[in-house]
Design an enzyme around this catalytic site. Structure first.
Site, short mmCIF file in Angstrom:
data_model
loop_
_atom_site.label_atom_id
_atom_site.label_comp_id
_atom_site.label_asym_id
_atom_site.label_seq_id
_atom_site.Cartn_x
_atom_site.Cartn_y
_atom_site.Cartn_z
N CYS A 47 2.19 0.77 -8.24
CA CYS A 47 3.34 1.30 -7.51
C CYS A 47 4.55 1.40 -8.43
O CYS A 47 5.48 2.17 -8.16
CB CYS A 47 3.66 0.43 -6.30
N GLY A 72 0.82 -1.21 0.00
CA GLY A 72 0.00 0.00 0.00
C GLY A 72 0.86 1.25 0.00
O GLY A 72 2.01 1.23 -0.44
N GLU A 86 5.67 -3.28 1.05
CA GLU A 86 5.84 -2.93 -0.36
C GLU A 86 5.00 -1.68 -0.56
O GLU A 86 3.77 -1.73 -0.57
CB GLU A 86 5.37 -4.08 -1.26
N ALA A 122 0.52 4.67 4.99
CA ALA A 122 -0.05 3.54 5.73
C ALA A 122 1.06 2.63 6.25
O ALA A 122 0.99 2.12 7.37
CB ALA A 122 -1.01 2.77 4.84
N GLY A 123 2.10 2.41 5.45
CA GLY A 123 3.22 1.61 5.90
C GLY A 123 3.92 2.21 7.11
O GLY A 123 4.33 1.50 8.04
#
Length: 502
Positions: free
Chosen positions: A289, A232, A255, A236-237
């Protein structure tokens, strides 16, 4: 499945059973971003379901860990056949909920099917047990043990493939999973849960729960999990890392996003470069991404490259997911469509020359349609939001550079480090780029998109924490354990000052 609507909620997969929440905390609404005139279905979710899933996975883990690897492989092959039997239905759901054309959704399901064989072959080979004769009657053994229970949190852009890319290696190496698919694709999540159940895993081994971001955050921070596998955004990571700071036993594989660049050298095949760039910028409506957004070209070929890119960007066919002639569908929602308009204003603030206007546009049906945009910049700035942030829409900018060295510096000059491509006929130039540009994926005369599951896939810097998925995903789903073995102890070694029993 044949008699049921794919947009009907049939429950979370918890402890081997599909169960609807008794006391829902909310519901996820399935919509078609390419035709927003009506909703497709509603899927309830509850934090209680996630808690029960974690408990079930913990109970199931010891037996699954200790099971014969051949039995685990057989269960995964049943899962593969269940997916194969429903691959057209699954692709149709992906196309409908994400908005990507059906041809592209079919390639996603194809990648999901390939993941089983790649994992059970090269993936497990990478963590196969090894032993060494250390001399003196001692053997060294290197083995890979299952970690425990993983939380897997998936994205919307590849709602099947990317979460599945974590699930298969986790299960193959003896772990149990609690999967929380994207809240934007609940019908895909429902069918995935049903296919897991159809595979016949022992109760609690594979659990799939619906939920919004709050449910995902609860899973990531759950103290009973041994790892979090997330695909994401960087934001958020980062929140996941913060939530797990006091859980040092928990492995976190991230990722995240990308701001992927291409360098076109003066000796490049310009047609090949232009096609790869336009494809990489516009496929999936720029919602990968790995999408191309930064283009650097040596000054001698920049104008000729620009002409080719303008033709291709303007010629991209926009359509509904069901349109067989469409290359690009809508973006995922109203916010993404609005963001495309916002970044055009940021480009204008950077004095960017508009090559292809693009941005929010009318589509064949009421929906979140945009058209690709392309700009040319005279100077670059890492302080620019337009030039430095990931936008997840089909937009790119072109900058002329004075040398290959300057172009390589521009490729490296990003806070992200996922993908980059270089177009040149000289292998030596490509090899220099591979050594100097800090990205997880560096391609030669090939787009930034289109990674192979037979290779590692992951990023550096803000693109991830150096735990690549793909074929190497079995490395983070296992614990490397070292063993020093002496099957038949001999006389004890003698050391100065150490007493003897004889």
């Amino acid at each position: 499945m044949a008699d049921a609507s794919p947009f009907e909620a049939r429950g979370d997969l918890v402890d081997g059973r599909l169960v609807l929440p008794e006391r829902p905390d909310g519901e996820l609404v399935a919509v078609d971003p390419g035709d927003t005139r009506e909703t497709l279905g509603a899927f309830p979710f509850a934090a209680e379901s996630a808690e029960r899933a974690v408990a079930a996975a913990r109970r199931a883990f010891p037996a699954w860990r200790d099971s014969d690897p051949a039995a685990r492989a057989a269960a995964l092959l049943r899962f593969r056949e269940a997916l194969r039997a429903e691959q057209e239905t699954f692709a149709g759901l992906i196309a409908r909920e994400v908005g990507k054309p059906l041809w592209e959704a079919r390639t996603e399901v194809g990648a999901m099917l390939q993941k089983f064989d790649i994992t059970l072959g090269a993936g497990l080979d990478g963590v196969a047990e090894r032993s060494f004769d250390l001399g003196g009657g001692q053997t060294g053994r290197w083995r890979a043990n299952a970690r425990g229970v993983f939380g897997v949190i998936g994205p919307f852009n590849f709602p099947g493939h990317l979460m599945h890319g974590h699930v298969v290696p986790a299960l193959a190496t003896g772990n149990c999973v609690v999967v929380k698919p994207s809240e934007k694709t609940p019908a895909v999540a429902q069918l995935y849960a049903e296919l897991c159940q159809r595979a016949g895993f022992p109760a609690g081994v594979a659990n799939v729960v619906q939920g919004d971001a709050t449910i995902g955050a609860g899973i990531a921070a759950h103290p009973a999990l041994d790892g979090v596998l997330f695909t994401g955004s960087y934001a958020a990571g980062r929140r996941i890392l913060e939530a797990t700071l006091d859980q040092p036993w928990k492995i976190v594989a991230l990722e995240l996003g990308g701001k992927n660049g291409v360098l076109v050298c003066a000796d490049a095949d310009l047609d090949a470069a232009a096609n790869a760039i336009a494809f990489g910028a516009c496929v999936t409506a720029g919602q990968r991404c790995s999408s191309t957004s930064r283009i650097f070209a040596e000054r001698a070929v920049a104008d000729a490259l620009a002409e080719r890119l303008v033709k291709l960007f303007r010629g991209i066919a926009i359509g509904h997911s069901s349109d067989p002639g469409a290359f690009m569908g809508p973006v995922i929602n109203r916010a993404a469509r609005a963001r495309h308009g916002e970044l055009l204003a940021w480009a204008k603030a950077d004095a960017a020359e508009v090559l292809v206007a693009g941005g929010p546009a009318d589509g064949p049906r009421p929906g979140h349609y945009v058209r690709p945009s392309l700009h040319r910049l005279r100077v670059t700035s890492r302080a620019s939001r337009y030039q430095s942030e990931e936008h997840f829409v089909p937009d790119a900018f072109l900058v002329a550079v004075d040398s290959v060295e300057a172009g390589l510096a521009e490729l490296e000059g990003s806070d992200f480090g996922l993908c980059a491509s270089i177009f040149t006929r000289a292998r030596a130039t490509y090899e220099r780029a591979a050594r100097t540009v800090r990205v997880g994926c560096l391609n030669w005369n090939s787009p930034t998109v289109g990674a192979s599951s037979k290779l590692p896939f992951g990023g550096l810097k803000r693109s991830g924490n150096d735990r690549p998925a793909g074929v190497t995903s079995t490395l983070y789903t296992t614990i490397a354990q070292a063993n020093l073995e002496v099957p038949e102890p001999g006389p004890a070694a003698r050391y100065p000052g150490f007493p003897s029993l004889s």
